[in-house]
Design an enzyme around this catalytic site. Sequence first.
Site, short mmCIF file in Angstrom:
data_model
loop_
_atom_site.label_atom_id
_atom_site.label_comp_id
_atom_site.label_asym_id
_atom_site.label_seq_id
_atom_site.Cartn_x
_atom_site.Cartn_y
_atom_site.Cartn_z
N CYS A 105 0.84 -1.20 0.00
CA CYS A 105 0.00 0.00 0.00
C CYS A 105 0.88 1.25 0.00
O CYS A 105 1.57 1.51 -0.96
CB CYS A 105 -0.98 -0.04 1.16
N HIS A 233 -3.50 -5.62 0.95
CA HIS A 233 -2.82 -5.82 2.24
C HIS A 233 -2.71 -7.30 2.60
O HIS A 233 -3.65 -7.84 3.18
CB HIS A 233 -3.57 -5.09 3.34
N GLU A 235 -0.91 -8.56 4.94
CA GLU A 235 -0.80 -8.71 6.40
C GLU A 235 -2.18 -8.64 7.06
O GLU A 235 -2.31 -8.95 8.24
CB GLU A 235 0.14 -7.63 6.97
#
Lengths: 274, 993
Positions: A105, A233, A235
């Site tokens: 990002c 994302h 994560e």
Amino acid sequence: MAKVVRSIVIAGNGTNCEREVAHACLLAGSDRADIVHIAELLKGRVRLDDYHFLNFAGGFLDGDDLGSAKAGANRLRHASVSGAPSLAEQVRQFIADGKLVMGVCNGFQLMVKMGLLPGLDGDFQQQNTTLTYNDRGRFEDRWTYLAVDEDSPCVFTRKLPNLYLPVRHGEGKFVAKDAATLERLEKEGLVALRYADETFKPSMQYPLNPNGSQGAIAGICDPSGRLFGLMPHPEAYVHRTHHPRWTRENSLPEEGMGLWLYQNAVNFVREEIL
Amino acid sequence: MANRIIVGLKPGVRDARGERVREELRLHLGIDLPRIRTIDVYTVDADLSDAELEAAAQGPFSDPVIQNFAINNPLACDFDLLIEVGFRPGVTDNVGRTAKEALQYLVGRKFAPGEAVYTSTQYLLNGEINSAMAERIARDFLGNELIQRWTIVSAAEFDRDRGVPTSVARVTSSAEPRVQNIDLQIDDDALMALSRDGMLALNLLEMKAIQAYAADEARIGRRTELGIGAQLTDCELEALAQTWSEHCKHKIFAAKIDYLDAEGNRQTIDSLFKTFIVGATAEIRRRQGENDICLSVFKDNAGVIRFTDDWSLVFKVETHNSPSALDPYGGALTGIVGVNRDPFGTGLGARLIFNTDVFCFASPFHKGDIPQRLLHPRRIFEGVVEGVEHGGNKSGIPTVNGSIVFDERFLGKPLVYCGTAALMPATISGKPGHEKSALVGDRIVMTGGRIGKDGIHGATFSSEELHEGSPATAVQIGDPITQRRMFDFLLIARDRGLYNAITDNGAGGLSSSVGEMAEDTGGFELHLDRAPLKYPGLQPWEILISEAQERMTLAVPPRHLEEFIALAEEMDVEATDLGEFTDSGFYHCLYEGKTVAYLEMEFIHEGVPQMVIPARWQPPSLDEPSIPQPQDLDSTLRHLLGRLNVCSKESVVRRYDHEVQAATVVKPLTGVNNDGPSDGPVIRPLYDSFAGVVTTHGICPRYSDIDTYAMMANAIDEALRNYVAVGGDINHVAGLDNFCWCDPVLSEKTPDGEYKAAQLVRANQALYDYCVAFGVPLISGKDSMKNDYQIGGTKISIPPTVLFSVIGKMQDVRMAVTMDVKRPGDLVYLLGRTSDELGGSEYYAMHKQLGTAVPEVDASTALARYRRLNLAYDEQLVASCHDLSDGGLGVALAESAFAGGFGMRIDLDKVPVEGMMRDDSLLFSESASRLLVTVHPRNRDRFEELFAADVTACIGQVEEQSELIIHGQQGGVIVKSALADLKEAWQATLREL
């Protein structure tokens, strides 16, 4: 002595996702995952040299005030470090050493604006792609289907099936400086991830392609495959309960799909770098 | 001299921002232009060489892939009209600040004092635009004259060589610091004039208390010796006004209330706050004994409860209504980053884990005139949403819960509730994390942003109705990045044990923060001239009370001062030693060594006289309307689903990052297409534990028009039923009350004050009764008591509104349940009885009726039900669960079905009802404490056994086909709607906003 995989996540000035990125690194088997405030690096107390896997996490560096990650890229380029090579020089060395870098990002925006990606012809300084305002002109949080290019040299997506991950950005539209650049990215397999429909066919349709990215590009790597940036994302999906429909899809595996990218990175470090 | 660096898009690059502006201009003002483009302007007011300017333009200021730039030449071309909008001098310019920092890195040296970068935006408009229209676009859409200024240039007027003339938004002031002494020995009229003209917002009683304090002979003697002079200084008077403001001191909640109920019983209530709020919590904690979850209530910036052995939970909800009325973006942004500082500054400091936001607006589709100084509700909507978006997203805090409530009276004052929760180590350096105390000799250190004139009189401003003279300086723009840097720094400082106490600078600025912390030691000595300023020219009193944002005040022991300041500097954060905490008993401020304020601590904190407020309850005389039975309930249901208070808020929810920190396990949107309305979020804040945090809220201002007692009871019940619906533990939950009232003090301006005060009393009575009955302690709250608009002959008072928020725990987030139906064949149960309670309902509102039979809450039945539901979740008996609120059973059925993507067949005859009811009443009654649950047939017996003692019925089944089919009490099909149609009706209303 056992081989120790060391990951670093840089924090500060509006980086927001450092904790979950470090957590993902640990879950993926990294022996260490240090969250290091950029002040520590600028004071020369911590050096990139000591790590194998460098993470630029999501957030809003300097509020994205000059355009996403612009001011952050400027800092990394120009800030001097007391008693050690500049950060820009440390990053160059890190890349030259064949180590891994992932930007998610805002971290992807940062890598692109520093010129670290796509790194064509070994040039890691010239910016020739960008990430700019979504076509809809607004920040959006939504989950996206992502088609993985199985022929890409990308270390992080190696042998992975297609993915489902959230995007959370206002400036995620990928634009290359010209058609030739875009063509090279495609031809050299540097487009590791594309926004897609539910059958994983790349899509230019909103909201499947949430920002209007050229070529439905969601993530790119450099020709070595060791530098990788993506808007979604990973994560944010490391456990079943991160999935937006975990309360109704009973067959979801315990591990989330985003974790796979980190596992690839850690395994690569263990097998090829250490 | 200042140089302009102009940055625009290269030809052929899509201008998404310009397109968005064009689209919104069409929606906001109905002006449809063929094209709008945007250009960024950086006015660099610094001594830089041409080469440096060129490098700046090429480097940090422009993107070589998509942008080009010019220096001191225009880029604008092919437009009919150009509007350049920039900030007024002194207004926070975040982009300008970042640009300055970037330039400093680039050139390798710091700017000289006074050097800066100012930003503005050019909008290039194409189309036929006359000058009146241009002015309207600038004033009513692109700019806000309180904080911005603009230049309008037509293509014909435009200077093609030099472009728009350079203007620098530098604050210029030649004012010398001066302290004025104020003669208070004047008559009552003059005292009130002084209060009014000086924005002090003090009443006569309070002015006279100060007058008496100043007249004391012994005091005058001491002051003369000290050289401050007999008369009070402007610093002192301002400090008293801020500290004693309604905003800071909650004088209405502390007042003595002379209450007469409907039966003629007279009662004196000595402080609503102490009697009902503190009283309820004390009673609950006593009853809970060993199971008491409270750790710190009412005394700190936020409430603290237990979470796990190692971590505690902190929560606070604030309002930021008045600033949001004047500048929705800045007001809301400041609201969210402001409330962030409350949990952060609680105990020794806590890491922020989520935000919540609830807005009350008038309809964005409002037609008709907008009273003077008010903004159109659509503009308020857009600005507030964007402010909270920037505040939350940029700070890396997920916005996980919220709602938007619509009522035309919120035209007079929008309500903007912002909440933030945080996680605090249970112990820090061996001491409880939620405790702190400044020690005598500790240094007063201010850190974070600098002080400017912004936010002066914020506390007193919000203690009054919105009037003609409401000051523009009360409007501010928050700066999430400065705050984020400060938080990063302070968490490290906390863990290194570098300070003894911390608090935020909010209302009242340094005066309040230092004044409050000094209560620990009994005095302080503050050197105002040492405070870092944004620009010169501030008077000492302004430095003292400025509410400039992003600042915390700390008590740092002298032995840690050097390390504290060095750490700050390293992390690009400013920290300044401003003085010392003492035990002198005095509030003591100096400027350049000279005393400018010297007040007894006791007087400033305890000296405010208690107000006496009359309250008389007379139930309004209302009738139950007779509404013709609808012929087509399908269309009635669709209508209801599309109403503002019911419809999907997805367009807003998606603008908030609700997943950052990777802890949001139940998201605000849920279901097969990720678009159903969750009852509440579940957060898993610790990566090494499955313990969850659940937060939900209740808010029902419509019921206030019938009875605020019912309004409060229903808000509490709504919050709790949402809470248990997702899986929150009913034995581990705490509440926060946020009152927003219209002025309840009888006066010429408020002739119906006795009624409004009685409404306040009744809401508080319900708050006590239901919190105690449910066993939910109150841990924090806030009140905003002057939500009126009064200019000329127009007065608009908001409906009395309480946001009741809850926060609590669930043992294991993997037990959470969402509201979407899961699979065909599941049985549909309704928990709770439905009564003919349509008073204040959305259904009546749709018919422009109020009614009188407002839902009553039976707390003991509800509590037993919620406890059973907890048990059912532990045994994993429940597939989906959705609370019934606005629009009743009909709306809940539709939402659960279309969120899950499966139809339902429902039999209204099976629904347990009180007495006889028509089908439409049964479908849309808003009786409290009801939940819609689906259960797999294999769990039927155990589920029914568990709820055997409750009012529960199996009312239908989930079906494969995508239709909602409802059989009426007589057996016939009364609703047969495709889920797609119901969903479309629910989604269409706010989709484009």
